[in-house]
Design a protein around this motif. Structure first.
Motif, PDB file in Angstrom:
ATOM      1  N   ALA A  74      34.072  48.164  38.642  1.00 10.63           N
ATOM      2  CA  ALA A  74      35.061  48.820  39.505  1.00 10.63           C
ATOM      3  C   ALA A  74      34.393  49.679  40.569  1.00 10.63           C
ATOM      4  N   LYS A  75      33.280  50.332  40.226  1.00 11.19           N
ATOM      5  CA  LYS A  75      32.567  51.144  41.204  1.00 11.19           C
ATOM      6  C   LYS A  75      32.024  50.261  42.328  1.00 11.19           C
ATOM      7  N   LEU A  76      31.499  49.093  41.973  1.00  8.43           N
ATOM      8  CA  LEU A  76      31.004  48.163  42.992  1.00  8.43           C
ATOM      9  C   LEU A  76      32.134  47.678  43.890  1.00  8.43           C
ATOM     10  N   ALA A  77      33.292  47.387  43.290  1.00  7.88           N
ATOM     11  CA  ALA A  77      34.440  46.964  44.096  1.00  7.88           C
ATOM     12  C   ALA A  77      34.776  48.023  45.136  1.00  7.88           C
ATOM     13  N   ALA A  78      34.740  49.285  44.732  1.00  7.29           N
ATOM     14  CA  ALA A  78      35.031  50.368  45.668  1.00  7.29           C
ATOM     15  C   ALA A  78      33.961  50.464  46.751  1.00  7.29           C
ATOM     16  N   GLU A  79      32.704  50.277  46.377  1.00  9.83           N
ATOM     17  CA  GLU A  79      31.629  50.344  47.369  1.00  9.83           C
ATOM     18  C   GLU A  79      31.752  49.249  48.416  1.00  9.83           C
ATOM     19  N   TRP A  80      32.256  48.083  48.004  1.00 14.27           N
ATOM     20  CA  TRP A  80      32.448  46.981  48.940  1.00 14.27           C
ATOM     21  C   TRP A  80      33.831  47.006  49.585  1.00 14.27           C
ATOM     22  N   GLY A  81      34.718  47.881  49.124  1.00 17.90           N
ATOM     23  CA  GLY A  81      36.051  47.962  49.707  1.00 17.90           C
ATOM     24  C   GLY A  81      36.986  46.863  49.237  1.00 17.90           C
ATOM     25  N   ILE A  82      36.757  46.326  48.045  1.00 20.78           N
ATOM     26  CA  ILE A  82      37.572  45.234  47.526  1.00 20.78           C
ATOM     27  C   ILE A  82      38.723  45.797  46.686  1.00 20.78           C
ATOM     28  N   VAL A  83      39.917  45.302  46.956  1.00 21.65           N
ATOM     29  CA  VAL A  83      41.110  45.669  46.204  1.00 21.65           C
ATOM     30  C   VAL A  83      41.149  44.811  44.944  1.00 21.65           C
ATOM     31  N   MET A  84      41.223  45.449  43.791  1.00 19.39           N
ATOM     32  CA  MET A  84      41.289  44.692  42.546  1.00 19.39           C
ATOM     33  C   MET A  84      42.741  44.480  42.140  1.00 19.39           C
ATOM     34  N   GLY A  85      42.997  43.291  41.615  1.00 20.05           N
ATOM     35  CA  GLY A  85      44.298  42.959  41.060  1.00 20.05           C
ATOM     36  C   GLY A  85      44.101  42.285  39.723  1.00 20.05           C
ATOM     37  N   SER A  86      45.153  41.704  39.225  1.00 20.47           N
ATOM     38  CA  SER A  86      45.066  40.982  37.955  1.00 20.47           C
ATOM     39  C   SER A  86      46.112  39.882  37.965  1.00 20.47           C
ATOM     40  N   SER A  87      45.941  38.918  37.102  1.00 19.05           N
ATOM     41  CA  SER A  87      46.740  37.698  37.171  1.00 19.05           C
ATOM     42  C   SER A  87      48.196  37.950  36.813  1.00 19.05           C
ATOM     43  N   HIS A  88      48.963  36.891  36.911  1.00 18.11           N
ATOM     44  CA  HIS A  88      50.406  36.932  36.672  1.00 18.11           C
ATOM     45  C   HIS A  88      50.771  37.370  35.263  1.00 18.11           C
ATOM     46  N   SER A  89      49.840  37.272  34.321  1.00 17.13           N
ATOM     47  CA  SER A  89      50.144  37.645  32.933  1.00 17.13           C
ATOM     48  C   SER A  89      49.474  38.947  32.518  1.00 17.13           C
ATOM     49  N   GLU A  90      48.861  39.664  33.462  1.00 14.05           N
ATOM     50  CA  GLU A  90      48.080  40.857  33.130  1.00 14.05           C
ATOM     51  C   GLU A  90      48.605  42.063  33.901  1.00 14.05           C
ATOM     52  N   ALA A  91      49.587  42.752  33.345  1.00 17.31           N
ATOM     53  CA  ALA A  91      50.179  43.889  34.035  1.00 17.31           C
ATOM     54  C   ALA A  91      49.205  45.060  34.085  1.00 17.31           C
ATOM     55  N   LEU A  92      49.274  45.806  35.178  1.00 15.20           N
ATOM     56  CA  LEU A  92      48.532  47.048  35.373  1.00 15.20           C
ATOM     57  C   LEU A  92      47.037  46.904  35.073  1.00 15.20           C
ATOM     58  N   LEU A  93      46.461  45.803  35.508  1.00  9.90           N
ATOM     59  CA  LEU A  93      45.012  45.562  35.467  1.00  9.90           C
ATOM     60  C   LEU A  93      44.456  45.331  34.070  1.00  9.90           C
TER      61      LEU A  93
END
Length: 917
Positions: A271-290
């Motif tokens: 998650a820290k790397l995602a923030a460093e690259w500016g990537i928005v994280m999501g999750s699939s249709h069956s995975e609520a709230l990450l």
């Protein structure tokens, strides 16, 4: 000369780029909508701004207070400059009296950028307040001690990042330089020629990919080559994925989540790397709230995954996840399904289940308000109307207005439903989840990526026209080998609506030329023909079997139509031969990339198809008691199987073993990947041949002197784009998709054009014509309806049927159907609804048969026809109906797969499809 795409945005900057293109090597000339005009390896006047010049690279300034992605991408851009020029520019946080500098920053985050804008030295009016926009400007004396600067100002951090990576692409660094080993050519100088360039906001706000079904590729590869300490997918893998996404102007990722894959948030560094690259994280249709339910929910510890009986525990589970991850930029899936891509675990009617999901959403939003932001309208949220979820929505499940409605395809590239006018007015907007890889019924397609850009173009255009513009997610499976489809999807999301004017051949021409330079044109033509063959039957579907039953003989009829089996063999053999011929012309440093992006998909799918086609020949030979041929054909089938195995081993040894574990020749061990049982000379009696291997009983001569479409073998066969006349109406004109549809023109010369296409009404968002409601009551209403006329000549008397081949699409929204009408020889129109198309494969539902053959087929009795001239007319009824082919058949006609080749009279010619698409 490269073909150029049409771009409606930043036209002046792009025109300048094209004017400078002659100075660039071909592989650096990709029509770039992200960068100002520049020139490579040529002396320029003093008005140009050098990025690098003969061993000196211009330093890059990023203020300390700016967002992390700006510095992360500035360093990546500096590495790109070094890869191109041999010298790396310094990335600094202080201005030290350099005569020239590249100043990078974000409005509102960089005091330097804000000061330049406030003083009037930098025009930011076009980007202020925009999403992911940027300007690139040459500014004189921007700061004390700096004579000139290239100022890259982002409306937000990703806007600045995209502008930098746009420059990377312009100097010849492909987004696929790491992920597909595309080489980077050396240049001595690069200079910006344009004083001011604006990168506009994207067409779709959030754009990204879903790494999924990763068991057979990216996970074993990552465990071996990228994150061996975790023996799984981890931060080293994801860092490369994040970088790729930004290079492709994407901003969102759904991480891998299958059983056995380490949950993304189990490793805090991810998650820290995602923030460093500016990537928005999501999750699939069956995975609520990450939450990754497969890896994070333990029924032994936490109880059943059932909101009816275990609500408090599930709420605590969601809350605990957001306690840590709510600090990052995310797009949250809400709602509820089963623990892992299964139906909702609850009892009661659909109405009861709908109310349960409503309660879950309310509880999730309370957690979001507490952990993320009390203003829920500022938190991106989506509920995916996927599988059973859409059934709950259809019985009245209420979704808060600010929650995005997520629409999906049927897992095979055909969008199930799009928002109607009322849904388009919702503040949350709409999202799209689309597949180019799938694990599931009626058959997986996890091996190769054969969804043609032409199909994506038609379906994604439809989505855009229906206002689906909040979020687009592409299921890419293992990411490789889906490279060109990924970029096509993301470019559509970045640049609609102008991108819809780019045809499949033009996209492939531009894409392969960008990766390979001069040989890209031949590669593009080769891959265009590959998509043509794989649209007839995906490689994974060549066993003509269902989900996990035994493979069958193919339906290509060897006893009619010039031996369809042999024609398919020749087409696949020719395609593989063209690939091998191209390989001999490839430069040594391009060979790995060529193998990944062209040779493996073409030659492995060719061998895979030949495995089945030679097996067919062995049964045909045994039936004819030609035992020498039985042996020969069985040996050829086995050799084709072995060829797939050796090609796969070669893939995993590329680049010194870089991709070891990425490619499998047998994903999920589906039976289609096994060596099929060939015929044997030991059989005591001729084997029974499949029912669809029959010669015609009715053999009307093909030597008729009649012009146009004529009867042959009891059949008249016409591509839908080859109409004799068309009638358009205001707001409802016919549109030809020349690259989309089943095409039996199997002369695969790289110089030839396609033999047909598909036809639909332009503007899939248009309503059905008013006259249609009267169609069943008044024949005169036909005069107000757009139509297509087909003329043909028969030589047989008897009862005839028409087989209408349609793209297996769905009604575009809940207010529409898939109606059209047909008339023969001026008779009353026969009203049809494509939702009732028959299945033509035993044991499969109509939908399953449709997606396996990429066609929905309706068979319409025409009554008795006499020899002579006839006219068949198709009438427009509802948007979304796409006509592919028409066949008129008499009893005893020879079977064909998917249909007979066009039956054209001797000396006649039929023009290739053309039109506004």
């Amino acid at each position: 000369m490269l073909r150029r795409w049409k771009f409606s945005t930043a036209a002046a900057g792009l025109t300048a780029l094209l004017c400078a293109a002659a100075a660039l090597p071909a592989f650096a000339q990709e029509a770039d909508h992200d960068a100002p005009a520049l020139i490579l390896d040529r002396p320029v006047d003093t008005s140009a701004f050098p990025l690098f010049d003969h061993g000196r690279a211009t330093p890059i300034y990023v203020a300390d207070g700016d967002a992390a992605p700006v510095r992360t991408v500035a360093n990546a851009f500096a590495a790109d400059v070094r890869a191109v020029s041999g010298v790396r520019p310094t990335v600094v946080n202080k201005v030290s009296g350099e005569q020239q500098m590249i100043l990078v920053g974000t409005l509102g985050h960089s005091a330097m950028i804000d000061a330049l804008a406030h003083s009037g030295q930098l025009d930011t009016s076009a980007i202020a307040g925009q999403w992911e926009a940027a300007s690139v400007s040459i500014v004189d004396h921007p700061l004390p001690g700096v004579a000139r600067a290239l100022v890259i100002a982002g409306s937000d951090p990703r806007g600045a990042a995209f502008a930098l990576f746009g420059l990377s692409r312009a100097i010849g660094v492909s987004p696929w330089s790491w992920w597909a080993d595309v080489p980077i050519a050396h240049h001595t100088s690069a200079a910006i020629m344009q004083q001011h360039f604006v990168q506009p906001p994207p067409a779709v706000q959030y754009r990204g990919i879903f790494i999924n079904d990763e068991d057979w590729g990216i996970r074993p590869w990552a465990a071996k080559k990228m994150d061996p300490q975790l023996r799984n997918i981890g931060p080293h893998t994801y860092a490369r994925v994040f970088e790729l996404l930004l290079r492709l102007h994407a901003n969102t990722l759904w991480p891998a989540m299958h059983p056995g894959t380490m949950p993304f948030h189990a490793v805090p560094e991810n998650a820290k790397l995602a923030a460093e690259w500016g990537i928005v994280m999501g999750s699939s249709h069956s995975e609520a709230l990450l939450r990754d339910n497969v890896g994070e929910w333990d029924e032994g510890r936490d109880g059943p995954w059932n909101y009816q009986i275990n609500r408090d525990a599930i709420d605590r589970y969601w809350d605990k996840g957001l306690e840590v991850n709510g600090q990052y930029e995310n797009f949250y899936t809400v709602g509820m399904r089963g623990q892992h891509d299964t139906g909702l675990e609850a009892t009661g009617s659909n109405e009861v289940k709908a109310q349960l999901v409503e309660q879950a959403i309310a509880d999730q939003r309370a957690i979001l308000a507490r952990r993320v932001n009390p203003d829920l309208a500022k938190i991106p949220q989506v509920i995916w109307l996927y599988k059973e979820s859409i059934d709950l929505y259809r019985v009245g499940m209420k979704v808060p207005d600010d929650v995005t409605l997520g629409w999906t395809d049927d897992n095979f590239g055909y969008i199930r439903q799009l928002p109607d006018a009322e849904e388009r007015a919702r503040s949350g907007g709409s999202a799209l989840y689309y597949h180019v890889s799938y694990w599931g019924t009626p058959h997986d397609y996890l091996w190769l990526c054969s969804t043609p850009p032409a199909l994506m173009r038609e379906e994604l255009t439809k989505a855009w026209d229906h206002g689906v513009r909040k979020l687009w997610i592409l299921n890419v499976g293992d990411l490789k080998p889906a490279e060109s489809d990924i970029e096509y999807f993301l470019r559509m999301a970045w640049q609609e609506p102008s991108f819809r004017d780019v045809s499949q051949p033009d996209y492939l021409q531009s894409w392969y030329t960008a990766q390979f330079g001069g040989q890209g044109t031949a590669m593009a033509s080769l891959m265009d023909h590959w998509y043509q063959l794989t649209f007839l039957r995906k490689p994974e579907f060549m066993g003509f079997n269902g989900y996990d039953d035994a493979v069958q003989r193919t339906a290509f009829n060897p006893l009619a139509w010039g031996d369809q089996n042999q024609q398919m063999m020749a087409a696949w053999q020719q395609l593989a031969a063209e690939s091998r011929s191209l390989a001999e012309k490839i430069k040594p440093d391009q060979r790995d990339a060529f193998f990944e992006l062209v040779a493996y998909p073409v030659e492995a799918s060719s061998a895979h198809a030949l495995k089945f086609l030679w097996t067919d020949r062995s049964y045909l030979a045994q039936h004819g008691r030609d035992f020498a041929a039985v042996d020969h054909d069985s040996v050829e089938a086995k050799a084709a199987y072995d060829r797939v195995q050796s090609l796969t081993a070669d893939y995993n040894q590329l680049a010194g073993g870089k991709w070891d574990g990425m490619m499998s020749s047998h994903p999920r061990d589906r039976r289609v990947f096994e060596m099929p049982e060939t015929a044997t000379v030991l059989a005591t009696a001729p084997l029974q041949l499949p029912g669809d291997w029959r010669a015609p009983k009715n053999s009307a001569s093909s030597e008729t002197s009649e012009q146009g479409f004529v009867e042959q073998n009891g059949t008249i066969s016409i591509n839908a784009a080859h109409f004799a006349a068309r009638k358009d109406m205001p707001q409802a004109a016919w549109e030809i998709w020349p690259d989309l549809g089943l095409d039996l023109g199997l002369d695969l010369s790289l110089n030839r054009s396609r033999s047909g296409g598909s036809v639909s009404i332009a503007g899939p968002g248009a309503a059905s014509p008013a006259a249609w409601t009267q169609m069943e009551k008044r024949a005169e209403a036909i005069a107000q309806t757009p139509s297509l006329r087909y003329d043909f000549t028969t030589s047989t008397s008897g009862e005839a049927t028409a087989s209408i081949y349609l793209l297996p699409s769905f009604p575009v929204d809940s207010s529409q159907r898939l109606r059209y009408a047909l008339s023969i020889d001026g008779g009353a129109p026969i009203v049809l609804d494509a939702a009732g198309a028959e299945a033509h494969q035993a044991g499969l539902s109509p939908w399953a048969a449709n997606v396996l053959r990429n066609a929905m087929v309706q068979i319409v009795p025409l009554g008795s026809l006499t020899p002579g001239k006839h006219t068949l007319v198709l009438y427009y009824g509802d948007p979304g109906v796409v006509f592919q082919h028409i066949m008129v058949s008499f009893p005893g006609a020879a079977p064909a797969y998917p249909f007979a080749p066009e039956t054209i009279g001797k000396g006649s010619t039929v023009a290739a499809a053309s039109g506004s698409r």
